[in-house]
Design a protein around this motif. Sequence first.
Motif, PDB file in Angstrom:
ATOM      1  N   HIS A  83      29.946  62.545  64.995  1.00  0.00           N
ATOM      2  CA  HIS A  83      28.798  62.159  64.367  1.00  0.00           C
ATOM      3  C   HIS A  83      27.621  62.940  65.108  1.00  0.00           C
ATOM      4  CE1 HIS A  83      29.680  58.827  67.008  1.00  0.00           C
ATOM      5  NE2 HIS A  83      28.414  58.990  67.428  1.00  0.00           N
ATOM      6  N   GLY A  84      26.285  63.402  64.574  1.00  0.00           N
ATOM      7  CA  GLY A  84      25.236  63.983  65.146  1.00  0.00           C
ATOM      8  C   GLY A  84      24.050  64.006  64.526  1.00  0.00           C
ATOM      9  N   ILE A  85      23.104  64.825  64.470  1.00  0.00           N
ATOM     10  CA  ILE A  85      21.950  64.773  63.826  1.00  0.00           C
ATOM     11  C   ILE A  85      21.840  64.321  62.239  1.00  0.00           C
ATOM     12  CG2 ILE A  85      22.060  67.333  63.004  1.00  0.00           C
ATOM     13  CD1 ILE A  85      19.129  67.489  63.392  1.00  0.00           C
ATOM     14  N   ILE A  86      22.904  64.690  61.321  1.00  0.00           N
ATOM     15  CA  ILE A  86      23.059  64.058  60.145  1.00  0.00           C
ATOM     16  C   ILE A  86      23.138  62.816  60.114  1.00  0.00           C
ATOM     17  CG2 ILE A  86      24.165  64.242  57.749  1.00  0.00           C
ATOM     18  CD1 ILE A  86      24.846  67.261  58.727  1.00  0.00           C
ATOM     19  N   GLU A  87      23.806  62.258  60.914  1.00  0.00           N
ATOM     20  CA  GLU A  87      24.086  60.873  60.698  1.00  0.00           C
ATOM     21  C   GLU A  87      22.902  60.152  61.320  1.00  0.00           C
ATOM     22  OE1 GLU A  87      27.740  62.903  60.037  1.00  0.00           O
ATOM     23  OE2 GLU A  87      26.428  62.949  61.894  1.00  0.00           O
ATOM     24  N   VAL A  88      22.508  60.490  62.285  1.00  0.00           N
ATOM     25  CA  VAL A  88      21.027  59.761  62.798  1.00  0.00           C
ATOM     26  C   VAL A  88      19.945  59.964  61.621  1.00  0.00           C
ATOM     27  CG1 VAL A  88      19.123  60.019  64.651  1.00  0.00           C
ATOM     28  CG2 VAL A  88      21.476  60.733  65.151  1.00  0.00           C
ATOM     29  N   ALA A  89      20.034  61.076  61.049  1.00  0.00           N
ATOM     30  CA  ALA A  89      18.824  61.296  60.000  1.00  0.00           C
ATOM     31  C   ALA A  89      19.137  60.163  58.492  1.00  0.00           C
ATOM     32  CB  ALA A  89      18.953  62.508  59.404  1.00  0.00           C
ATOM     33  N   ASN A  90      20.166  59.855  58.321  1.00  0.00           N
ATOM     34  CA  ASN A  90      20.680  59.195  57.431  1.00  0.00           C
ATOM     35  C   ASN A  90      20.675  57.641  57.712  1.00  0.00           C
ATOM     36  OD1 ASN A  90      23.405  58.958  58.127  1.00  0.00           O
ATOM     37  ND2 ASN A  90      24.221  60.349  56.952  1.00  0.00           N
ATOM     38  N   GLY A  91      20.549  57.272  59.191  1.00  0.00           N
ATOM     39  CA  GLY A  91      20.436  56.019  59.492  1.00  0.00           C
ATOM     40  C   GLY A  91      21.825  55.546  59.835  1.00  0.00           C
ATOM     41  N   THR A  92      22.960  56.080  59.649  1.00  0.00           N
ATOM     42  CA  THR A  92      24.352  55.358  60.074  1.00  0.00           C
ATOM     43  C   THR A  92      24.383  55.481  61.603  1.00  0.00           C
ATOM     44  OG1 THR A  92      25.738  57.687  59.764  1.00  0.00           O
ATOM     45  CG2 THR A  92      25.331  56.203  57.599  1.00  0.00           C
ATOM     46  N   ARG A  93      24.028  56.313  62.378  1.00  0.00           N
ATOM     47  CA  ARG A  93      24.024  56.235  63.615  1.00  0.00           C
ATOM     48  C   ARG A  93      22.785  56.369  64.671  1.00  0.00           C
ATOM     49  NH1 ARG A  93      29.184  55.464  66.042  1.00  0.00           N
ATOM     50  NH2 ARG A  93      30.940  55.985  64.307  1.00  0.00           N
ATOM     51  N   THR A  94      22.582  55.718  65.648  1.00  0.00           N
ATOM     52  CA  THR A  94      21.360  56.007  66.391  1.00  0.00           C
ATOM     53  C   THR A  94      21.372  57.229  67.024  1.00  0.00           C
ATOM     54  OG1 THR A  94      22.394  54.968  68.411  1.00  0.00           O
ATOM     55  CG2 THR A  94      21.409  53.441  66.767  1.00  0.00           C
TER      56      THR A  94
END
Length: 210
Positions: A83-94
């Motif tokens: 996970h990375g920037i896309i997951e941070v942007a969509n709120g699934t990861r910090t």
Amino acid sequence: VVNAPLSRFTEAVRSIKLAIDQNPTGSSNQVIGFTSALPNEGKTTIAASLAQLLGHSGKKAIIVDCDLRNPSLSAGLAPKATHGIIEVANGTRTLEESIWRDPRTNLALLPAVQRQALIHTSEILSATAISKLFDQLRQSYDYIIVDLPPLSPLVDVRVTAPLIDCYVLVVEWGRTKIDVVQHALRTAPTISDSLIGAILNKTDMKAMIR
């Protein structure tokens, strides 16, 4: 930069840092975007080298992979990232759990994980969530180095203007034609207005003497 800190290459990378720090306008150059006119000119290597130089000098630096269609930086430095920037942007990861660190240099990296071919990458980069993410990074790091896509043929770099303080253009010496670079900059006036310089990369030092 790490293995040969006194090399001509490393000294050239230091000159990039100097250009960033000695901004004549007096405004902050905290977020630096690296792009090129065409693919494969070496912008990712230069961006990573600058980030490592900054980290090595004791500055708190992070490199962010925003080349969402071809995240070669992430493939090279964090191939096992899930996970990375896309997951941070969509709120699934910090943000905290998505940052990778190079154990040798302690370089911080926010990768881009490519699970499938992304089509609407310009919409992702222009989303409010990405803007908030960069606000968060500004509060935590001295320098944010951003590896961007090339100017041609994608429009992605143009939508990053609100995020980036200044841009560096990487040009492959002896291969990329002048009119190609001029056309790329003409079609992206917000980028060219914020350009602090161009890097002539892969230079043939013997040929340059002529």
